[in-house]
Scaffold this motif. Structure first.
Motif, short mmCIF file in Angstrom:
data_model
loop_
_atom_site.label_atom_id
_atom_site.label_comp_id
_atom_site.label_asym_id
_atom_site.label_seq_id
_atom_site.Cartn_x
_atom_site.Cartn_y
_atom_site.Cartn_z
N ASP A 7 -33.33 -22.30 128.27
CA ASP A 7 -33.99 -21.62 129.35
C ASP A 7 -33.59 -22.40 130.75
O ASP A 7 -33.84 -23.70 130.81
CB ASP A 7 -35.40 -21.58 129.23
CG ASP A 7 -36.27 -20.82 130.42
OD1 ASP A 7 -35.92 -19.58 130.46
OD2 ASP A 7 -37.01 -21.53 131.16
N GLN A 8 -33.14 -21.53 131.77
CA GLN A 8 -32.53 -22.16 132.99
C GLN A 8 -33.90 -22.87 133.95
O GLN A 8 -33.62 -23.78 134.57
CB GLN A 8 -31.79 -21.06 133.72
CG GLN A 8 -30.42 -20.59 133.24
CD GLN A 8 -29.83 -19.72 134.10
OE1 GLN A 8 -30.11 -19.18 135.00
NE2 GLN A 8 -28.73 -19.21 133.66
N ILE A 9 -34.72 -22.11 133.75
CA ILE A 9 -36.19 -22.79 134.82
C ILE A 9 -36.95 -23.88 134.11
O ILE A 9 -37.00 -24.89 134.75
CB ILE A 9 -37.25 -21.57 134.71
CG1 ILE A 9 -36.61 -20.45 135.51
CG2 ILE A 9 -38.27 -22.18 135.61
CD1 ILE A 9 -37.41 -19.05 135.40
N SER A 10 -37.12 -23.77 132.71
CA SER A 10 -37.95 -24.98 132.21
C SER A 10 -36.89 -25.99 131.44
O SER A 10 -37.36 -27.28 131.38
CB SER A 10 -38.80 -24.56 131.03
OG SER A 10 -37.97 -23.92 130.16
N GLY A 11 -35.70 -25.56 131.27
CA GLY A 11 -34.73 -26.52 130.55
C GLY A 11 -34.97 -26.86 128.99
O GLY A 11 -34.47 -27.56 128.46
N VAL A 12 -36.02 -25.71 128.38
CA VAL A 12 -36.14 -25.96 127.13
C VAL A 12 -35.49 -24.76 126.11
O VAL A 12 -35.28 -23.95 126.59
CB VAL A 12 -37.84 -25.67 126.87
CG1 VAL A 12 -37.97 -25.61 125.48
CG2 VAL A 12 -38.74 -26.59 127.76
N GLU A 13 -35.19 -25.29 125.16
CA GLU A 13 -34.31 -24.56 124.23
C GLU A 13 -35.33 -23.55 123.87
O GLU A 13 -36.30 -23.58 123.54
CB GLU A 13 -33.95 -25.31 123.07
CG GLU A 13 -32.99 -24.62 121.90
CD GLU A 13 -32.56 -25.28 120.67
OE1 GLU A 13 -33.65 -25.78 120.14
OE2 GLU A 13 -31.52 -25.48 120.58
#
Length: 287
Positions: A7-13
């Motif tokens: 995820d580009q916003i949170s940086g979480v897979e």
């Protein structure tokens, strides 16, 4: 192995799950939360082993601790009964007057009497003891046989005109329709009504005064204020059991109605009768 999107916003897979364009992030639960969850599972298993839990065909597992909610209730009820028994024994050993003089006994007897009243007496006297036509109001201070604690106890214990009790209170008003003329009954009804209201015919009331003196004063008294020794009601207090109109009074003179109250001593026992007497006396009309 499929590479998961980041995820580009949170940086979480992401997990790869998507609903209406909303992608689920792969955020694991906090370790402390997972540990607490495992602890609750272990606790639940231990609880079902220690306490009754698993249903069987006709019962349930008893548990290693042998706990029973029914057993706990039985023990609690036994303790309550033992506590009440001490009061009940004291009430049985004392007179009604002595019970009223003892604050703790009076409080217990009043509560117990209120419960007994709701079961046995409200059918006639009403839930608030306010009475109804033919059944006396127990809240006022108008008593046929006396409003002292002992007098109330006597009435409850042995009843009124109750054939099954040799000590019952008895009062019988004659049927004056067989003794007096129609005009005399009209006159005496007008006179009795005049004691608490305005008669329809003042001349009839005047004539009725003599009729009353000749036939009624022997029980009700010269002043018509009654006689508790024979259960004759006070006719000058505007409190009526069978109606206050001249027609009602004339009907009672002509063909009197005689109510019957059961003797409660044999049915309820002396202790409960004392409790009822204390309760009725506490309603405000007791003397």
């Amino acid at each position: 192995m499929t590479k998961r999107e980041i995820d580009q916003i949170s940086g979480v897979e992401t997990t790869g799950h998507e609903w209406d364009g909303i992608k689920e992030l792969n955020n694991p639960m906090p370790r402390w939360w997972v540990l607490c969850f495992y602890v609750t599972i272990v606790w639940a298993l231990g609880y079902t082993i220690a306490y009754p839990a698993w249903p069987m065909i006709s019962s349930a597992t008893t548990g290693l601790l042998g706990f029973s909610s029914r057993g706990e209730l039985k023990n609690a009820m036994a303790e309550a009964d033992a506590a009440k028994q001490g009061f009940a024994d004291a009430i049985a050993a004392k007179s009604v007057t002595e019970i009223i003089a003892d604050d703790k006994l009076r409080e217990f007897a009043t509560a117990a009497g209120a419960a007994a009243f709701k079961v046995n007496c409200i059918q006639c006297h009403g839930s608030g003891a306010e009475g109804s036509p033919g059944f006396p109001n127990l809240n006022d201070d108008d008593w046929l046989w006396g409003g002292s604690a002992d007098a109330i106890h006597q009435t409850i214990a042995h009843g009124i005109r109750y054939a099954g009790d040799a000590d019952t209170r008895v009062s019988e008003m004659p049927a004056f329709g067989e003794i007096l003329e129609k005009e005399q009954i009209r006159d005496v009804a007008a006179y009795v009504h005049s004691l608490t209201g305005t008669p329809s015919d003042a001349a009839a009331a005047t004539a009725g005064k003599q009729v009353f003196a000749d036939n009624c004063a022997v029980c009700h008294g010269d002043d018509a204020k009654g006689n508790r020794e024979v259960g004759a009601p006070n006719l000058a207090d505007a409190i009526w059991l069978y109606g206050s109109s001249e027609a009602d009074i004339a009907r009672q003179v002509r063909t009197p109605r005689h109510g019957v109250m059961p003797a409660w001593s044999a049915r309820l026992g002396e202790t409960t009768v004392k409790e009822l007497a204390v309760y009725v006396h506490s309603l405000g009309g007791g003397e």
